[in-house]
Design a protein around this motif. Structure first.
Motif, PDB file in Angstrom:
ATOM      1  N   CYS A  41       0.833  -1.212   0.000  1.00  0.00           N
ATOM      2  CA  CYS A  41       0.000   0.000   0.000  1.00  0.00           C
ATOM      3  C   CYS A  41       0.864   1.258   0.000  1.00  0.00           C
ATOM      4  CB  CYS A  41      -0.935  -0.006   1.200  1.00  0.00           C
ATOM      5  SG  CYS A  41      -2.280  -1.217   1.085  1.00  0.00           S
ATOM      6  N   ALA A  42       1.949   1.233   0.758  1.00  0.00           N
ATOM      7  CA  ALA A  42       2.852   2.386   0.791  1.00  0.00           C
ATOM      8  C   ALA A  42       3.476   2.621  -0.584  1.00  0.00           C
ATOM      9  CB  ALA A  42       3.940   2.174   1.843  1.00  0.00           C
ATOM     10  N   ASP A  43       3.883   1.553  -1.248  1.00  0.00           N
ATOM     11  CA  ASP A  43       4.487   1.682  -2.578  1.00  0.00           C
ATOM     12  C   ASP A  43       3.480   2.216  -3.586  1.00  0.00           C
ATOM     13  OD1 ASP A  43       6.848   0.688  -1.534  1.00  0.00           O
ATOM     14  OD2 ASP A  43       6.504  -1.360  -2.256  1.00  0.00           O
ATOM     15  N   ILE A  44       2.255   1.692  -3.528  1.00  0.00           N
ATOM     16  CA  ILE A  44       1.210   2.130  -4.457  1.00  0.00           C
ATOM     17  C   ILE A  44       0.870   3.596  -4.227  1.00  0.00           C
ATOM     18  CG2 ILE A  44      -1.241   1.845  -5.026  1.00  0.00           C
ATOM     19  CD1 ILE A  44      -0.776  -1.205  -4.449  1.00  0.00           C
ATOM     20  N   ALA A  45       0.787   3.994  -2.960  1.00  0.00           N
ATOM     21  CA  ALA A  45       0.447   5.374  -2.643  1.00  0.00           C
ATOM     22  C   ALA A  45       1.455   6.353  -3.239  1.00  0.00           C
ATOM     23  CB  ALA A  45       0.360   5.561  -1.130  1.00  0.00           C
ATOM     24  N   LEU A  46       2.709   5.956  -3.298  1.00  0.00           N
ATOM     25  CA  LEU A  46       3.758   6.838  -3.806  1.00  0.00           C
ATOM     26  C   LEU A  46       3.864   6.828  -5.327  1.00  0.00           C
ATOM     27  CD1 LEU A  46       6.595   6.140  -1.202  1.00  0.00           C
ATOM     28  CD2 LEU A  46       5.210   8.217  -1.420  1.00  0.00           C
ATOM     29  N   ASP A  47       3.260   5.820  -5.950  1.00  0.00           N
ATOM     30  CA  ASP A  47       3.354   5.676  -7.406  1.00  0.00           C
ATOM     31  C   ASP A  47       2.126   6.317  -8.043  1.00  0.00           C
ATOM     32  OD1 ASP A  47       3.532   4.940 -10.046  1.00  0.00           O
ATOM     33  OD2 ASP A  47       4.094   2.859  -9.633  1.00  0.00           O
ATOM     34  N   ARG A  48       2.268   7.544  -8.526  1.00  0.00           N
ATOM     35  CA  ARG A  48       1.126   8.285  -9.054  1.00  0.00           C
ATOM     36  C   ARG A  48       0.593   7.709 -10.357  1.00  0.00           C
ATOM     37  NH1 ARG A  48      -1.097  11.117  -5.220  1.00  0.00           N
ATOM     38  NH2 ARG A  48      -2.106  12.405  -6.803  1.00  0.00           N
ATOM     39  N   SER A  49       1.302   6.762 -10.952  1.00  0.00           N
ATOM     40  CA  SER A  49       0.824   6.157 -12.194  1.00  0.00           C
ATOM     41  C   SER A  49      -0.167   5.020 -11.946  1.00  0.00           C
ATOM     42  CB  SER A  49       2.000   5.640 -13.025  1.00  0.00           C
ATOM     43  OG  SER A  49       2.654   4.554 -12.375  1.00  0.00           O
ATOM     44  N   VAL A  50      -0.311   4.570 -10.698  1.00  0.00           N
ATOM     45  CA  VAL A  50      -1.275   3.519 -10.374  1.00  0.00           C
ATOM     46  C   VAL A  50      -2.648   4.154 -10.198  1.00  0.00           C
ATOM     47  CG1 VAL A  50      -1.922   1.687  -8.771  1.00  0.00           C
ATOM     48  CG2 VAL A  50       0.498   2.131  -9.247  1.00  0.00           C
ATOM     49  N   ARG A  51      -3.647   3.610 -10.904  1.00  0.00           N
ATOM     50  CA  ARG A  51      -4.993   4.191 -10.863  1.00  0.00           C
ATOM     51  C   ARG A  51      -6.049   3.233 -10.330  1.00  0.00           C
ATOM     52  NH1 ARG A  51      -5.313   7.743 -16.489  1.00  0.00           N
ATOM     53  NH2 ARG A  51      -3.372   8.900 -16.150  1.00  0.00           N
ATOM     54  N   VAL A 104      -5.915   5.138  -3.730  1.00  0.00           N
ATOM     55  CA  VAL A 104      -6.234   4.542  -5.027  1.00  0.00           C
ATOM     56  C   VAL A 104      -7.478   3.653  -4.897  1.00  0.00           C
ATOM     57  CG1 VAL A 104      -5.346   3.069  -6.881  1.00  0.00           C
ATOM     58  CG2 VAL A 104      -3.798   4.568  -5.621  1.00  0.00           C
ATOM     59  N   PRO A 105      -8.411   3.700  -5.850  1.00  0.00           N
ATOM     60  CA  PRO A 105      -9.569   2.790  -5.803  1.00  0.00           C
ATOM     61  C   PRO A 105      -9.146   1.327  -5.771  1.00  0.00           C
ATOM     62  CG  PRO A 105      -9.940   4.535  -7.406  1.00  0.00           C
ATOM     63  CD  PRO A 105      -8.503   4.658  -6.977  1.00  0.00           C
ATOM     64  N   VAL A 106      -9.799   0.540  -4.894  1.00  0.00           N
ATOM     65  CA  VAL A 106      -9.447  -0.869  -4.686  1.00  0.00           C
ATOM     66  C   VAL A 106     -10.678  -1.744  -4.898  1.00  0.00           C
ATOM     67  CG1 VAL A 106      -8.464  -2.579  -3.126  1.00  0.00           C
ATOM     68  CG2 VAL A 106      -7.686  -0.196  -3.001  1.00  0.00           C
ATOM     69  N   ILE A 107     -10.515  -2.779  -5.714  1.00  0.00           N
ATOM     70  CA  ILE A 107     -11.563  -3.762  -5.971  1.00  0.00           C
ATOM     71  C   ILE A 107     -11.183  -5.067  -5.298  1.00  0.00           C
ATOM     72  CG2 ILE A 107     -12.780  -5.092  -7.745  1.00  0.00           C
ATOM     73  CD1 ILE A 107     -11.878  -2.841  -9.736  1.00  0.00           C
ATOM     74  N   ALA A 108     -12.075  -5.623  -4.477  1.00  0.00           N
ATOM     75  CA  ALA A 108     -11.880  -6.969  -3.951  1.00  0.00           C
ATOM     76  C   ALA A 108     -12.562  -7.949  -4.894  1.00  0.00           C
ATOM     77  CB  ALA A 108     -12.471  -7.094  -2.552  1.00  0.00           C
ATOM     78  N   PRO A 209      -8.734  10.299 -14.952  1.00  0.00           N
ATOM     79  CA  PRO A 209      -7.524  10.958 -14.427  1.00  0.00           C
ATOM     80  C   PRO A 209      -7.147  10.452 -13.035  1.00  0.00           C
ATOM     81  CG  PRO A 209      -9.025  12.567 -15.380  1.00  0.00           C
ATOM     82  CD  PRO A 209      -9.776  11.272 -15.327  1.00  0.00           C
ATOM     83  N   GLY A 210      -5.882  10.066 -12.878  1.00  0.00           N
ATOM     84  CA  GLY A 210      -5.435   9.462 -11.626  1.00  0.00           C
ATOM     85  C   GLY A 210      -5.568  10.376 -10.421  1.00  0.00           C
ATOM     86  N   GLY A 211      -5.188  11.649 -10.575  1.00  0.00           N
ATOM     87  CA  GLY A 211      -5.267  12.569  -9.453  1.00  0.00           C
ATOM     88  C   GLY A 211      -6.690  12.784  -8.990  1.00  0.00           C
ATOM     89  N   VAL A 212      -7.613  12.885  -9.928  1.00  0.00           N
ATOM     90  CA  VAL A 212      -9.021  13.085  -9.580  1.00  0.00           C
ATOM     91  C   VAL A 212      -9.600  11.828  -8.944  1.00  0.00           C
ATOM     92  CG1 VAL A 212     -11.309  13.537 -10.543  1.00  0.00           C
ATOM     93  CG2 VAL A 212      -9.364  14.883 -11.292  1.00  0.00           C
ATOM     94  N   LEU A 213      -9.186  10.660  -9.399  1.00  0.00           N
ATOM     95  CA  LEU A 213      -9.624   9.422  -8.760  1.00  0.00           C
ATOM     96  C   LEU A 213      -9.232   9.407  -7.289  1.00  0.00           C
ATOM     97  CD1 LEU A 213      -8.746   6.736 -11.461  1.00  0.00           C
ATOM     98  CD2 LEU A 213     -11.048   7.280 -10.635  1.00  0.00           C
TER      99      LEU A 213
END
Length: 265
Positions: A41-51, A104-108, A209-213
């Motif tokens: 989660c920490a890695d994903i939070a820092l990676d702005r390309s993950v949507r 980031v939006p998360v789907i289970a 858009p990733g930032g808006v998500l």
């Protein structure tokens, strides 16, 4: 443990976290599961390309929650309640803080039984879709303990207090169709189609858009505990940021020019 708990894969802007210890039905305790989730989660939070993120389990289970065999150590007469409390605070309780608050939006993608903390893990995600083989149980009472991972906060927000109380007080399982009927999941799909459906949904999300998500998800989270007035103030501030982004400018131009937008993040 020598084998990582999480198998992490990526397809463009979509990251999939697969709980990958089927021999324990992907149990969350007695291993490195929590630490790996927190780091991911920490890695994903820092990676702005993950949507978008998908969380699923290696068959046959989604997640069996706490490892019951691991609970035997709590029966030691030398272990004081204070030590158990600290273990929860510094162990399993790190998981909801990391996953539920991930921007980031998360789907289970629930592929099988989601039991105890496994059910609560699915409730830490934003969207839940279920295989027809999925089952869901808030089963802590069946082993003589309470939800120690935030389930008493998470589950009522997913299904309402009455249904959450019924599930927590009985510990009985819901099948996939019952979960759909009470709003625990948003759809039920054939087992062999589950990941395809999850990725199709993730692609629809990631096309935006990733930032808006991320700001939209933060507003949804804040809305669960804020007054309308407070949320309106935060929404105005986020909207001021959104209006200045290149992706918003591109979206407006694309709409006027009657073409698909090309978002750059």
């Amino acid at each position: 443990m020598s084998n990582p708990f999480l198998k992490i894969t990526r397809d463009g802007a979509i990251v999939t976290l697969t709980m990958n210890q089927p021999e324990t039905r992907n149990a969350l305790t007695g291993n490195t599961a929590v630490a790996e989730f927190v780091q991911a989660c920490a890695d994903i939070a820092l990676d702005r390309s993950v949507r978008a993120v998908i969380v699923t389990g290696a068959d046959p289970a989604f997640c069996s929650g706490g490892n019951v065999k691991d609970m035997l150590r709590f029966q030691s007469p030398d272990l004081q309640p204070e030590a158990i409390r600290e273990e929860y605070r510094n162990g399993i309780q790190r998981l909801p803080k990391a996953l539920y608050h991930l921007d980031v939006p998360v789907i289970a993608a629930v592929n099988g039984p989601a039991i105890g903390a496994g059910l609560d893990l699915s409730c830490m995600c934003d969207i839940r879709i279920a295989s027809e083989k999925a089952t869901f149980a808030e089963s802590f009472v069946k082993v003589g303990i309470v939800p120690g991972d935030g389930g008493a906060w998470l589950l009522p927000r997913a299904v309402g207090m009455s249904k959450a109380a019924e599930m927590a007080f009985t510990g009985e399982a819901l099948d996939a169709q019952q979960a759909l009927a009470c709003g625990l999941v948003s759809r039920v799909v054939p087992h062999e189609r589950l990941l395809d459906e999850a990725h199709a949904l993730a692609r629809k999300i990631a096309a935006n858009p990733g930032g808006v998500l991320r700001m939209t998800k933060r507003l949804l989270r804040e809305g669960e505990r804020s007054s309308l007035e407070s949320l309106l103030e935060l929404s105005a501030a986020y909207q001021a940021l959104a209006h200045t982004t290149a992706d918003h400018h591109e979206a407006v131009r694309a709409f006027i020019e009657k073409r698909a937008p090309r978002f750059v993040g």
